[in-house]
Motif scaffolding. Structure first.
Motif, PDB file in Angstrom:
ATOM      1  N   PHE A  40       0.826  -1.209   0.000  1.00  0.00           N
ATOM      2  CA  PHE A  40       0.000   0.000   0.000  1.00  0.00           C
ATOM      3  C   PHE A  40       0.862   1.261   0.000  1.00  0.00           C
ATOM      4  CE2 PHE A  40      -3.517  -2.793   1.511  1.00  0.00           C
ATOM      5  CZ  PHE A  40      -4.387  -2.503   0.473  1.00  0.00           C
ATOM      6  N   ALA A  41       2.004   1.229   0.680  1.00  0.00           N
ATOM      7  CA  ALA A  41       2.915   2.379   0.664  1.00  0.00           C
ATOM      8  C   ALA A  41       3.454   2.613  -0.744  1.00  0.00           C
ATOM      9  CB  ALA A  41       4.055   2.155   1.648  1.00  0.00           C
ATOM     10  N   ILE A  42       3.819   1.545  -1.425  1.00  0.00           N
ATOM     11  CA  ILE A  42       4.347   1.685  -2.787  1.00  0.00           C
ATOM     12  C   ILE A  42       3.257   2.155  -3.748  1.00  0.00           C
ATOM     13  CG2 ILE A  42       5.204   0.336  -4.751  1.00  0.00           C
ATOM     14  CD1 ILE A  42       7.033  -1.112  -2.757  1.00  0.00           C
ATOM     15  N   LEU A  43       2.048   1.646  -3.601  1.00  0.00           N
ATOM     16  CA  LEU A  43       0.950   2.121  -4.451  1.00  0.00           C
ATOM     17  C   LEU A  43       0.683   3.608  -4.215  1.00  0.00           C
ATOM     18  CD1 LEU A  43      -1.541  -0.884  -4.242  1.00  0.00           C
ATOM     19  CD2 LEU A  43      -0.274  -0.110  -6.271  1.00  0.00           C
ATOM     20  N   THR A  44       0.735   4.021  -2.967  1.00  0.00           N
ATOM     21  CA  THR A  44       0.552   5.442  -2.645  1.00  0.00           C
ATOM     22  C   THR A  44       1.669   6.271  -3.252  1.00  0.00           C
ATOM     23  OG1 THR A  44      -0.585   4.860  -0.598  1.00  0.00           O
ATOM     24  CG2 THR A  44       0.317   7.106  -0.757  1.00  0.00           C
ATOM     25  N   LEU A  45       2.901   5.785  -3.133  1.00  0.00           N
ATOM     26  CA  LEU A  45       4.047   6.483  -3.702  1.00  0.00           C
ATOM     27  C   LEU A  45       3.891   6.670  -5.208  1.00  0.00           C
ATOM     28  CD1 LEU A  45       6.921   7.655  -3.556  1.00  0.00           C
ATOM     29  CD2 LEU A  45       7.774   5.294  -3.634  1.00  0.00           C
ATOM     30  N   HIS A  46       3.521   5.618  -5.902  1.00  0.00           N
ATOM     31  CA  HIS A  46       3.331   5.730  -7.352  1.00  0.00           C
ATOM     32  C   HIS A  46       2.183   6.682  -7.687  1.00  0.00           C
ATOM     33  CE1 HIS A  46       6.327   2.923  -8.746  1.00  0.00           C
ATOM     34  NE2 HIS A  46       5.920   2.038  -7.858  1.00  0.00           N
ATOM     35  N   SER A  47       1.139   6.669  -6.887  1.00  0.00           N
ATOM     36  CA  SER A  47       0.020   7.591  -7.121  1.00  0.00           C
ATOM     37  C   SER A  47       0.464   9.045  -6.972  1.00  0.00           C
ATOM     38  CB  SER A  47      -1.128   7.299  -6.153  1.00  0.00           C
ATOM     39  OG  SER A  47      -1.636   5.999  -6.374  1.00  0.00           O
ATOM     40  N   VAL A  48       1.302   9.312  -5.992  1.00  0.00           N
ATOM     41  CA  VAL A  48       1.827  10.672  -5.806  1.00  0.00           C
ATOM     42  C   VAL A  48       2.681  11.061  -7.008  1.00  0.00           C
ATOM     43  CG1 VAL A  48       3.426  12.071  -4.417  1.00  0.00           C
ATOM     44  CG2 VAL A  48       1.697  10.643  -3.286  1.00  0.00           C
ATOM     45  N   GLU A  49       3.527  10.156  -7.481  1.00  0.00           N
ATOM     46  CA  GLU A  49       4.380  10.444  -8.631  1.00  0.00           C
ATOM     47  C   GLU A  49       3.542  10.711  -9.886  1.00  0.00           C
ATOM     48  OE1 GLU A  49       8.046   7.765  -6.864  1.00  0.00           O
ATOM     49  OE2 GLU A  49       6.670   6.870  -8.304  1.00  0.00           O
ATOM     50  N   ILE A  50       2.501   9.920 -10.082  1.00  0.00           N
ATOM     51  CA  ILE A  50       1.592  10.131 -11.211  1.00  0.00           C
ATOM     52  C   ILE A  50       0.924  11.497 -11.093  1.00  0.00           C
ATOM     53  CG2 ILE A  50      -0.634   9.364 -12.163  1.00  0.00           C
ATOM     54  CD1 ILE A  50       0.388   6.458 -11.569  1.00  0.00           C
ATOM     55  N   PHE A  51       0.483  11.840  -9.886  1.00  0.00           N
ATOM     56  CA  PHE A  51      -0.167  13.123  -9.649  1.00  0.00           C
ATOM     57  C   PHE A  51       0.787  14.285  -9.938  1.00  0.00           C
ATOM     58  CE2 PHE A  51      -1.356  16.617  -6.744  1.00  0.00           C
ATOM     59  CZ  PHE A  51      -2.611  16.902  -7.247  1.00  0.00           C
ATOM     60  N   LEU A  52       2.055  14.160  -9.546  1.00  0.00           N
ATOM     61  CA  LEU A  52       3.027  15.222  -9.811  1.00  0.00           C
ATOM     62  C   LEU A  52       3.178  15.473 -11.311  1.00  0.00           C
ATOM     63  CD1 LEU A  52       5.789  14.372  -7.175  1.00  0.00           C
ATOM     64  CD2 LEU A  52       4.245  16.351  -7.175  1.00  0.00           C
ATOM     65  N   PHE A  53       3.283  14.401 -12.089  1.00  0.00           N
ATOM     66  CA  PHE A  53       3.355  14.569 -13.538  1.00  0.00           C
ATOM     67  C   PHE A  53       2.042  15.132 -14.080  1.00  0.00           C
ATOM     68  CE2 PHE A  53       7.143  11.918 -13.538  1.00  0.00           C
ATOM     69  CZ  PHE A  53       7.882  12.476 -14.571  1.00  0.00           C
ATOM     70  N   GLY A  54       0.910  14.703 -13.510  1.00  0.00           N
ATOM     71  CA  GLY A  54      -0.381  15.253 -13.920  1.00  0.00           C
ATOM     72  C   GLY A  54      -0.447  16.752 -13.699  1.00  0.00           C
ATOM     73  N   LEU A  55       0.091  17.209 -12.570  1.00  0.00           N
ATOM     74  CA  LEU A  55       0.150  18.656 -12.313  1.00  0.00           C
ATOM     75  C   LEU A  55       1.039  19.352 -13.343  1.00  0.00           C
ATOM     76  CD1 LEU A  55       0.481  18.898  -8.421  1.00  0.00           C
ATOM     77  CD2 LEU A  55      -1.479  19.564  -9.826  1.00  0.00           C
ATOM     78  N   GLY A  56       2.130  18.699 -13.720  1.00  0.00           N
ATOM     79  CA  GLY A  56       3.013  19.262 -14.744  1.00  0.00           C
ATOM     80  C   GLY A  56       2.304  19.427 -16.073  1.00  0.00           C
ATOM     81  N   TYR A  57       1.551  18.397 -16.495  1.00  0.00           N
ATOM     82  CA  TYR A  57       0.778  18.505 -17.736  1.00  0.00           C
ATOM     83  C   TYR A  57      -0.254  19.621 -17.632  1.00  0.00           C
ATOM     84  CZ  TYR A  57       2.723  14.079 -19.368  1.00  0.00           C
ATOM     85  OH  TYR A  57       3.578  13.095 -19.780  1.00  0.00           O
ATOM     86  N   HIS A  58      -0.955  19.648 -16.506  1.00  0.00           N
ATOM     87  CA  HIS A  58      -1.989  20.660 -16.303  1.00  0.00           C
ATOM     88  C   HIS A  58      -1.396  22.069 -16.406  1.00  0.00           C
ATOM     89  CE1 HIS A  58      -5.700  22.373 -14.805  1.00  0.00           C
ATOM     90  NE2 HIS A  58      -5.051  22.957 -13.820  1.00  0.00           N
ATOM     91  N   TRP A  59      -0.274  22.276 -15.780  1.00  0.00           N
ATOM     92  CA  TRP A  59       0.376  23.592 -15.791  1.00  0.00           C
ATOM     93  C   TRP A  59       0.842  23.956 -17.197  1.00  0.00           C
ATOM     94  CZ3 TRP A  59       5.538  25.434 -16.259  1.00  0.00           C
ATOM     95  CH2 TRP A  59       5.708  26.744 -15.852  1.00  0.00           C
ATOM     96  N   LEU A  60       1.468  23.006 -17.896  1.00  0.00           N
ATOM     97  CA  LEU A  60       1.946  23.289 -19.254  1.00  0.00           C
ATOM     98  C   LEU A  60       0.795  23.544 -20.227  1.00  0.00           C
ATOM     99  CD1 LEU A  60       4.892  20.749 -19.596  1.00  0.00           C
ATOM    100  CD2 LEU A  60       5.046  23.239 -19.341  1.00  0.00           C
ATOM    101  N   LEU A  61      -0.317  22.860 -20.035  1.00  0.00           N
ATOM    102  CA  LEU A  61      -1.462  23.036 -20.935  1.00  0.00           C
ATOM    103  C   LEU A  61      -2.122  24.407 -20.800  1.00  0.00           C
ATOM    104  CD1 LEU A  61      -3.093  19.510 -20.764  1.00  0.00           C
ATOM    105  CD2 LEU A  61      -2.057  20.589 -22.773  1.00  0.00           C
ATOM    106  N   MET A  62      -1.807  25.133 -19.741  1.00  0.00           N
ATOM    107  CA  MET A  62      -2.362  26.480 -19.577  1.00  0.00           C
ATOM    108  C   MET A  62      -1.772  27.458 -20.589  1.00  0.00           C
ATOM    109  SD  MET A  62      -2.636  26.951 -15.511  1.00  0.00           S
ATOM    110  CE  MET A  62      -3.548  25.838 -14.493  1.00  0.00           C
ATOM    111  N   ASP A  63      -0.641  27.107 -21.178  1.00  0.00           N
ATOM    112  CA  ASP A  63       0.001  27.965 -22.179  1.00  0.00           C
ATOM    113  C   ASP A  63       0.040  27.198 -23.503  1.00  0.00           C
ATOM    114  OD1 ASP A  63       1.591  29.555 -23.774  1.00  0.00           O
ATOM    115  OD2 ASP A  63       3.073  29.941 -22.208  1.00  0.00           O
ATOM    116  N   PRO A  64      -0.718  27.638 -24.514  1.00  0.00           N
ATOM    117  CA  PRO A  64      -0.812  26.916 -25.786  1.00  0.00           C
ATOM    118  C   PRO A  64       0.526  26.727 -26.518  1.00  0.00           C
ATOM    119  CG  PRO A  64      -2.437  28.686 -25.690  1.00  0.00           C
ATOM    120  CD  PRO A  64      -1.576  28.814 -24.482  1.00  0.00           C
ATOM    121  N   GLN A  65       1.536  27.499 -26.173  1.00  0.00           N
ATOM    122  CA  GLN A  65       2.824  27.354 -26.859  1.00  0.00           C
ATOM    123  C   GLN A  65       3.474  26.004 -26.573  1.00  0.00           C
ATOM    124  OE1 GLN A  65       5.856  30.153 -25.776  1.00  0.00           O
ATOM    125  NE2 GLN A  65       5.915  29.523 -23.638  1.00  0.00           N
TER     126      GLN A  65
END
Length: 136
Positions: A40-65
Motif C-alpha cells: 500500500f505504501a508503494i501504491l501510494t508512492l506511485h500515485s503521488v508520482e503520477i499526480f506530480l506529472f499530472g500537475l506538470g501537464y496541467h500547468w503546461l497546458l495552460m500555455d498553448p505554446q
C-alpha cells in the motif's frame, strides 16, 4: 519541466524506499501485515508520482505554446492525472495523444514510470525475502 519532474520523482522514490527499509523491520506485527503495508505504501508512492506529472501537464497546458493533448477534453487535474497514469504505467492506450513540445514530457515520464515500477518490484522482492528469513 521533464528533468525537474523526473528528478523529483526519483528522489521521492529513493527517500521513501530508504525510509520503508528502515521502518518496516521495526513494525511489531506478523509478516503478512508488513507486506500489505509495503504494497500500500508503494501504491501510494506511485500515485503521488503520477499526480506530480499530472500537475506538470496541467500547468503546461495552460500555455498553448507548449502544445496540447488531443482527446483530453477539458484541461482538468483529473484528466491530466488520467493521461499521466496511462503514460507512467506505459499502458499507452492511445486515446490521448500529445502534440507539440508537450511530447518532450511524455517520453521521459514513460521511461521514469517503467524504471520506478521496476525498482519498486525489486525492492518488494528483496524485502519479502528478508521477511521470510526473519520469520522462517
Amino acid at each position: 519541466m521533464a528533468i525537474a519532474l523526473v528528478s523529483l520523482c526519483v528522489l521521492l522514490h529513493y527517500e521513501t524506499l530508504a525510509w520503508l527499509s528502515g521502518w518496516l523491520p521495526h513494525l511489531k506485527t506478523r509478516h503478512r501485515p508488513r507486506v500489505l503495508v509495503l504494497i500500500f505504501a508503494i501504491l501510494t508512492l506511485h500515485s503521488v508520482e503520477i499526480f506530480l506529472f499530472g500537475l506538470g501537464y496541467h500547468w503546461l497546458l495552460m500555455d498553448p505554446q507548449y502544445g496540447s493533448l488531443q482527446g483530453l477534453g477539458a484541461n482538468t487535474i483529473v484528466n491530466c492525472g488520467y493521461y499521466s497514469a496511462v503514460v507512467f504505467t506505459t499502458l499507452g492506450l492511445g486515446d490521448i495523444t500529445p502534440q507539440g513540445a508537450l511530447r518532450i514530457l511524455t517520453g521521459p515520464q514513460s521511461l521514469a514510470g517503467f524504471v520506478l515500477i521496476t525498482w519498486s518490484a525489486s525492492f518488494t522482492f528483496i524485502e519479502m525475502q528478508a521477511f521470510w528469513k526473519r520469520s522462517g
